[in-house]
Design a protein around this motif. Structure first.
Motif, PDB file in Angstrom:
ATOM      1  N   TYR A 210      47.902  55.740  73.785  1.00 42.13           N
ATOM      2  CA  TYR A 210      46.462  55.583  73.598  1.00 42.13           C
ATOM      3  C   TYR A 210      46.086  54.149  73.219  1.00 42.13           C
ATOM      4  O   TYR A 210      44.921  53.769  73.311  1.00 42.13           O
ATOM      5  CB  TYR A 210      45.956  56.534  72.509  1.00 42.13           C
ATOM      6  N   ARG A 211      47.079  53.359  72.764  1.00 45.16           N
ATOM      7  CA  ARG A 211      46.812  51.967  72.386  1.00 45.16           C
ATOM      8  C   ARG A 211      48.092  51.156  72.607  1.00 45.16           C
ATOM      9  O   ARG A 211      48.786  50.786  71.651  1.00 45.16           O
ATOM     10  CB  ARG A 211      46.342  51.888  70.933  1.00 45.16           C
ATOM     11  N   GLU A 213      48.707  48.148  73.215  1.00 42.69           N
ATOM     12  CA  GLU A 213      48.785  46.803  72.624  1.00 42.69           C
ATOM     13  C   GLU A 213      49.361  46.823  71.209  1.00 42.69           C
ATOM     14  O   GLU A 213      49.665  45.762  70.632  1.00 42.69           O
ATOM     15  CB  GLU A 213      47.413  46.139  72.616  1.00 42.69           C
ATOM     16  N   ALA A 284      49.003  52.928  65.832  1.00 43.26           N
ATOM     17  CA  ALA A 284      47.998  53.092  66.886  1.00 43.26           C
ATOM     18  C   ALA A 284      46.911  54.060  66.448  1.00 43.26           C
ATOM     19  O   ALA A 284      45.717  53.835  66.683  1.00 43.26           O
ATOM     20  CB  ALA A 284      48.676  53.585  68.163  1.00 43.26           C
ATOM     21  N   ASN A 288      42.918  53.095  65.915  1.00 43.48           N
ATOM     22  CA  ASN A 288      41.855  53.784  66.649  1.00 43.48           C
ATOM     23  C   ASN A 288      40.965  54.635  65.734  1.00 43.48           C
ATOM     24  O   ASN A 288      39.772  54.806  65.996  1.00 43.48           O
ATOM     25  CB  ASN A 288      42.455  54.679  67.740  1.00 43.48           C
TER      26      ASN A 288
END
Length: 642
Positions: A210-211, A213, A284, A288
């Motif tokens: 979902y993330r 990076e 992550a 988020n």
């Protein structure tokens, strides 16, 4: 180290030779699976509370990108430097005949370096590390089980009032089961923890997706930016970051059970990647959904329908982690008794095939009372986190000090190489220890208090024994003089008399008292000394030394390693150089039991003398300690001033 009836290391199981070493008959995959279940339980459960403590603990951070990524970077590089580099790459190479741990490392350095001027300070460091371990062994079960059961509140908020009662029931059940041994439970440890670590990895990978990076947070520059932006908060955050490596010392302490290679493989190829993936997933999630910091990032990694199974799996993992720490406390206590730092305690063996499966009732119930007190007193894992970390970082700092001596004195590395390596780890461990000291008021006082009390008792027992033996030697009579005079004045009676003594010269007090009161000597008189060497095992061929003193007198020395269990009757059955074979029905064992009289003469403070006397009175019976036949033992008492 030597042994006698009054203050002697030893336990009640036949000795095992080095050929029965715990990992000699199994393959690497089986040993690696076993290590996953036993060695990595503590460090494996750290994701339950580490990041939660950083963002919702006593020094909470705001969960923005800088802080979230900065903490993750610190966690990754802490695990890399402390666990992978320090323990796996360096410390685990320092095995003492295959064994690890603070006591084994201390014995290795003392034996290999031969430097007398290092002995006193090294012994104190090793003893203090052992003392701190007891504080850790109390906090670990409490915080691990509490943090897992707290996952129920992420399933249903109304379950919060039941968290502490459920944790108490689980912990009581855990300690009650100790008497039955862990062999049958141990068969489940590896598979359960394997499933647990794979679950950590999968949950982490799902949330990383979902993330993606978040992977850049592994760059150490995020940690640098964190310190540059807010140095004080970053320093305080180290107290939470270090929780990610609690249990790292178990890699070295349990090396004798599994071997260096299986532990290394399990860490590099499963445990380390799984932990990092899970921490990345939690990072992550926090990036988020910052509000997740107020709950439990670990359990929120799972969707609603999978959260309850995750709570159950995490609870099983924390019970296994707690079991490992309790078993470690039993092993550390056994070594401390063998090396002369603790009085005799009753030690039961719960497995006929594995020497390491032991149970110490007094320690078990003492740990249970303290753990339950922690749960009921601190109430939640956040409060307990304040008490956690100080003992761990203190032990790690001491290990780094001993590493410096190891590099220079044992491995003969030049100063220009040994000093920078030791300083690197001392700086890292010192920073974490200093950060944890800020939590003393909030609960960090507990492991320090436990460590101080334990250190006082260990050193009091060791010094008291030394003083008492010195007093006994002051009145010792040379053996040759005694033999010549006694044989001409005493009546000889059939049979064998074995007199336990710590000294390799002089006449045992029990023999003097027996001759004074009974005015007889047996046909064969054995002056027996049990010595604990600074190696874990002694080969059977080197077990027995004997000297013929003439006139039916013999001096026998039995040698054992510091994790072996002396069995005097079994060892004597192998002795053939001292006349006819020993028969227990014709043998009497004479033990000296000293009554301590506290006095003002130089030695120890009066309160320490009284403490030593109390420990002597509560020590386990020497008869059971040496596995002596109950109907063949005679105890003769005397009074000693120290």
């Amino acid at each position: 180290m030597s042994a006698d009836a009054s203050a002697t290391p030893g336990i009640d199981q036949p000795a095992h030779g080095h050929e029965l070493h715990g990992h000699s008959r199994q393959g690497t995959p089986a040993l690696a699976l076993g290590a996953i279940g036993v060695v990595f339980g503590d460090i494996g459960t750290s994701p339950l509370y580490s990041l939660k403590e950083a963002f919702d603990g006593h020094h909470p951070l705001f969960p923005d990108v800088l802080h979230v990524y900065g903490v993750l970077s610190l966690v990754f590089w802490t695990m890399t430097v402390i666990v992978t580099f320090k323990y796996v790459a360096l410390i685990m190479r320092a095995d003492n005949k295959g064994e690890g741990g603070s006591m084994a490392l201390l014995a290795l350095i003392q034996r290999a370096s031969g430097a007398k001027r290092w002995s006193s300070s090294l012994v104190m460091l090793g003893v203090f590390a052992t003392a701190l371990f007891y504080g850790d062994s109390m906090v670990t079960p409490a915080i691990s089980v509490l943090s897992a059961v707290e996952g129920l509140t992420t399933v249903q908020a109304g379950l919060e009032p039941f968290v502490v009662p459920i944790a108490v029931v689980l912990l009581i059940a855990l300690f009650l089961l100790q008497a039955r041994g862990t062999e049958w439970v141990g068969k489940l440890f590896g598979p359960v923890m394997l499933a647990y670590f794979l679950t950590l990895a999968v949950l982490g990978a799902i949330n990383i997706a979902y993330r993606p990076e978040v992977l850049t947070a592994l760059n150490p520059m995020w940690a640098v930016r964190f310190f540059a932006a807010d140095g004080m908060l970053a320093f305080l955050a180290l107290g939470a970051v270090i929780l990610s490596v609690t249990g790292a010392e178990a890699l070295y302490a349990d090396m004798g059970h599994f071997g260096r290679r299986p532990i290394t493989l399990a860490w590099l190829y499963l445990v380390f990647p799984s932990l990092i993936l899970n921490y990345l997933g939690q990072t992550a999630l926090l990036a988020n959904h910052p509000e997740a910091a107020q709950s439990s990032p670990f359990f929120l990694l799972a969707s609603d329908e999978w959260r309850l199974p995750l709570v159950i799996l995490a609870t099983l993992a924390t019970v296994i982690a707690s079991q490992s720490v309790i078993t470690g406390a039993f092993s550390v206590t056994q070594q401390a008794i063998q090396l002369g730092f603790m009085p005799r305690l009753r030690i039961a063996h719960t497995s006929a095939s594995r020497i390491g499966q032991i149970y110490i009732p007094a320690l078990n119930w003492g740990l249970m009372i303290m753990v339950l007190g922690l749960v009921l007193g601190f109430r939640n894992s956040t409060n307990l986190a304040a008490a956690y970390g100080i003992a761990v970082t203190g032990t790690m700092f001491i290990t780094s000090c001993m590493l410096g001596v190891l590099l220079y004195r044992v491995w003969n590395k030049p100063l220009w190489m040994a000093v920078p390596v030791a300083l690197l780890f001392l700086v890292v461990d010192g920073a974490y220890f200093s950060s944890n000291l800020t939590k003393v008021v909030d609960g960090g006082w507990f492991p320090l208090l436990v460590g101080l009390i334990t250190f006082t008792m260990l050193t009091t027992w060791a010094k008291g024994r030394r003083l008492m033996l010195d007093r006994l030697r002051e009145a010792a009579i040379p053996v040759k003089v005694f033999v010549q005079s006694a044989v001409n004045s005493a009546v000889r009676v059939p049979g064998t008399a074995v007199f336990m003594t710590t000294a390799s010269d002089g006449v045992p007090h029990a023999l003097l008292h027996n001759l004074k009161h009974n005015k007889v000597l047996h046909e064969r008189v054995i002056l027996l000394t049990v010595r604990i060497e600074d190696v874990p095992y002694v080969e059977r061929s080197k077990r027995v030394d004997f000297t013929d003193l003439g006139e039916g007198f013999y001096r026998v020395v039995l040698r054992y390693g510091f994790i072996e269990d002396p069995d005097v009757p079994a060892a004597l059955a192998l002795v053939t150089q001292c006349g006819p074979q020993f028969r227990m029905m014709d043998t009497s064992f004479f033990l000296a039991r000293q009554t301590l009289l506290a006095s003002s003469r130089p030695g120890m403070a009066l309160w320490r003398e009284r403490l030593f006397g109390w420990m002597m009175r509560n020590a386990e019976s020497a008869m059971e300690f040496f596995r002596l036949p109950t109907n063949r033992v005679v105890e003769l008492g005397s009074q000693v001033e120290i």
